[in-house]
Design an enzyme around this catalytic site. Structure first.
Site, mmCIF file in Angstrom:
data_model
loop_
_atom_site.group_PDB
_atom_site.id
_atom_site.type_symbol
_atom_site.label_atom_id
_atom_site.label_comp_id
_atom_site.label_asym_id
_atom_site.label_seq_id
_atom_site.Cartn_x
_atom_site.Cartn_y
_atom_site.Cartn_z
ATOM 1 N N GLY A 139 3.919 -5.318 2.344
ATOM 2 C CA GLY A 139 2.466 -5.436 2.335
ATOM 3 C C GLY A 139 1.856 -4.152 1.811
ATOM 4 O O GLY A 139 2.559 -3.303 1.258
ATOM 5 N N ASP A 256 -9.730 -8.081 8.235
ATOM 6 C CA ASP A 256 -8.812 -8.665 7.253
ATOM 7 C C ASP A 256 -8.162 -9.934 7.821
ATOM 8 O O ASP A 256 -6.954 -10.113 7.723
ATOM 9 C CB ASP A 256 -7.757 -7.626 6.839
ATOM 10 C CG ASP A 256 -7.171 -7.929 5.460
ATOM 11 O OD1 ASP A 256 -7.781 -8.711 4.698
ATOM 12 O OD2 ASP A 256 -6.095 -7.393 5.149
HETATM 13 N N1 ATP Z 1 5.457 -8.383 13.385
HETATM 14 C C1 ATP Z 1 6.096 -9.024 12.427
HETATM 15 N N2 ATP Z 1 7.088 -9.898 12.711
HETATM 16 C C2 ATP Z 1 7.734 -10.543 11.727
HETATM 17 N N3 ATP Z 1 7.452 -10.423 10.423
HETATM 18 C C3 ATP Z 1 6.464 -9.578 10.066
HETATM 19 C C4 ATP Z 1 5.741 -8.835 11.047
HETATM 20 N N4 ATP Z 1 4.818 -8.083 10.400
HETATM 21 C C5 ATP Z 1 4.946 -8.349 9.107
HETATM 22 N N5 ATP Z 1 5.934 -9.245 8.881
HETATM 23 C C6 ATP Z 1 6.380 -9.759 7.574
HETATM 24 O O1 ATP Z 1 6.241 -8.730 6.617
HETATM 25 C C7 ATP Z 1 5.323 -9.121 5.592
HETATM 26 C C8 ATP Z 1 4.480 -7.921 5.205
HETATM 27 O O2 ATP Z 1 3.629 -7.611 6.281
HETATM 28 P P1 ATP Z 1 2.445 -6.565 6.189
HETATM 29 O O3 ATP Z 1 1.680 -6.663 7.454
HETATM 30 O O4 ATP Z 1 2.980 -5.227 5.821
HETATM 31 O O5 ATP Z 1 1.627 -6.999 4.948
HETATM 32 P P2 ATP Z 1 0.763 -8.309 4.611
HETATM 33 O O6 ATP Z 1 -0.055 -8.677 5.801
HETATM 34 O O7 ATP Z 1 1.660 -9.395 4.083
HETATM 35 O O8 ATP Z 1 -0.101 -7.806 3.414
HETATM 36 P P3 ATP Z 1 -1.426 -6.903 3.455
HETATM 37 O O9 ATP Z 1 -0.963 -5.525 3.627
HETATM 38 O O10 ATP Z 1 -2.027 -7.184 2.155
HETATM 39 O O11 ATP Z 1 -2.264 -7.407 4.578
HETATM 40 C C9 ATP Z 1 4.520 -10.265 6.193
HETATM 41 O O12 ATP Z 1 4.047 -11.133 5.190
HETATM 42 C C10 ATP Z 1 5.532 -10.922 7.115
HETATM 43 O O13 ATP Z 1 6.323 -11.822 6.366
#
Ligand code: ATP
Length: 445
Positions: A139, A256
């Site tokens: 992300g 968000d």
């Molecule tokens: N707590 C969690 N448990 C399991 N998987 C997770 C968790 N947090 C994130 N992920 C996985 O990692 C991916 C990236 O998460 P992250 O929160 O870094 O970014 P995002 O929400 O996809 O993007 P952005 O930063 O644009 O909001 C998610 O899409 C999810 O698949």
């Protein structure tokens, strides 16, 4: 003393600036979403319908302003006191002192995380040196890995990206930590601990095993979500945001809310994640009604009034929640670039169809055609319509959204129990409302 409506201008120097990376993920700062705002402006009959409807409904949706004692919402903050009182910036050089009692075999258990007694070596062990096979996703903040603690607890380890934007990422990291440290709710991803060591910034949060809502709506994960699951998810998210707005020490605006930030459990219940953009709202006890801040969020979910005024309130989350409701009903993304211009902005398209009395054409084709589903879709879109009101004063608060969704779910369950026949055409044409006393059909031009 600040006067009512006077804005709190905050130091935004730490805010994440627009980068090719953030743009490519459709996460915007200011100008890029102004474009979608002007798109929304042009020929937007829905807005006027929404305005009219919201105006009439405002009385029905005026919340009990100070009802902070709703039995559903419990505050349990004690676990997080230590996290809160710990200093985020401690110990890059004084690692020895900070991690004095770290286990010698690099094992790690959950209480170590909460107490801040862990090191990078232990994180390496828990993630098998950040093994690509344990990578959960990527992300704006960085890469996320699955980790296993010695007591078997699974965790998600968020490792900040190391690059030129380190300074900004660092601020985002701190924002996420400070926010996470305050919250404790079943429908919010829990924070277990964090670590800043040299150029590493690590956040360890609850592992939520079943992917994101977006992945489920895209059918790249699990079975098709039926209407009962979608209603449960909507209610879980409404509870989580209500908690953030009303039951934390200071109100928190998530900023968000989107389907890729909703993580699902094995039983398809929702947990809201990613507080990287969260901003503490104006203090509940102050006279201030909003904070002024640089526009942030994700294209397609952004409150038009926030875009115009830069004034952020809890109602910006309500707007994003309205977009999420439309996603749940239609299965579509908020912006679908490959579709015709009329259908590109999903909320606008769905609201137009709804106000024309043609909600059925918006239903996710993967959902079964039953009368219970059709009735639920009508009511969810009706709620979405007021959440998407152009002016925030016409939007309900999140607690009210949750209450309306409870009632939609109750009706849905009752109807489902007797629902053996497919949708009758007249049912699909009907646009009558059960929200409040007024019928939407009579208000739509
Ligand atoms: N707590 C969690 N448990 C399991 N998987 C997770 C968790 N947090 C994130 N992920 C996985 O990692 C991916 C990236 O998460 P992250 O929160 O870094 O970014 P995002 O929400 O996809 O993007 P952005 O930063 O644009 O909001 C998610 O899409 C999810 O698949």
């Amino acid at each position: 003393m600040m006067k009512k409506n006077e804005s709190v201008t905050e130091d935004c120097s730490h805010d994440r600036t627009m980068t090719p990376a953030t743009l490519s993920r459709s996460t915007v700062n200011n100008s890029s979403d102004i474009c979608s705002l002007s798109q929304r402006r042009s020929g937007n009959t829905v807005k006027y319908a929404a305005k009219a409807v919201a105006g009439v409904f405002i009385d029905c949706f005026t919340p009990p302003e100070d009802d902070h004692d709703h039995p559903y919402y419990q505050r349990k903050r004690s676990d997080f006191q230590q996290l809160k009182s710990s200093s985020v910036s401690s110990g890059t050089s004084d690692s020895e002192k900070k991690h004095g009692s770290v286990r010698s075999d690099n094992s790690i258990i959950a209480s170590d995380l909460r107490n801040g007694k862990f090191t990078m070596a232990q994180i390496y062990k828990a993630t098998r040196n950040f093994s690509p096979s344990l990578r959960l996703g990527q992300g704006g903040f960085g890469t996320v890995y699955r980790g296993t603690l010695n007591d078997g607890t699974l965790v998600a380890v968020k490792r900040a990206r190391k690059n030129d934007y380190g300074k900004h990422m660092g601020s985002e990291f701190r924002t996420e930590i400070q926010t996470l440290a305050q919250v404790d709710h079943l429908n919010l991803v829990k924070c277990y601990g964090y670590l800043e060591e040299k150029d590493e910034r690590i956040l360890i949060v609850e592992y939520v095993p079943n992917g994101t809502l977006r992945e489920h709506l895209d059918c790249i994960r699990g079975e098709v979500l039926d209407m009962a699951a979608r209603l449960n998810i909507a209610i879980d998210v409404a509870h989580a945001i209500t908690y953030l707005h009303m039951y934390t020490d200071n109100p928190i605006i998530h900023r968000d809310i989107k389907s890729s930030n909703i993580l699902l459990t094995d039983r398809c219940r929702a947990k809201v994640a990613d507080f990287g953009f969260a901003r503490l709202a104006a203090d509940r006890d102050s006279d201030c009604t909003h904070v002024s801040t640089q526009v942030k969020g994700t294209a397609g979910y952004l409150d038009p009034e926030y875009l115009q005024t830069y004034q952020l309130t809890e109602k910006s989350d309500v707007y994003s929640f309205g977009v999420l409701l439309v996603e749940l009903v239609t299965g579509r993304r908020p912006i679908e670039n490959k579709r015709s211009s009329k259908e590109r902005l999903t909320s606008r398209w769905a609201m137009t169809k709804f106000t024309e009395g043609n909600a059925k054409s918006t239903i996710d084709p993967r959902l079964e055609a039953t009368t219970a589903n059709a009735a639920a879709v009508e009511k969810i879109l009706e709620l979405a319509l007021i959440c998407l009101a152009p002016q925030r004063k016409n939007r309900p608060n999140m607690q009210r959204c949750a209450e309306i969704l409870w009632s939609i779910r109750k009706d849905f369950r009752e109807l489902s129990a007797s629902d053996t026949c497919p949708i009758s055409p007249s049912m699909l044409r009907s646009n009558s409302s059960s929200i409040g006393e007024t019928t939407v059909a009579t208000l739509v031009p």
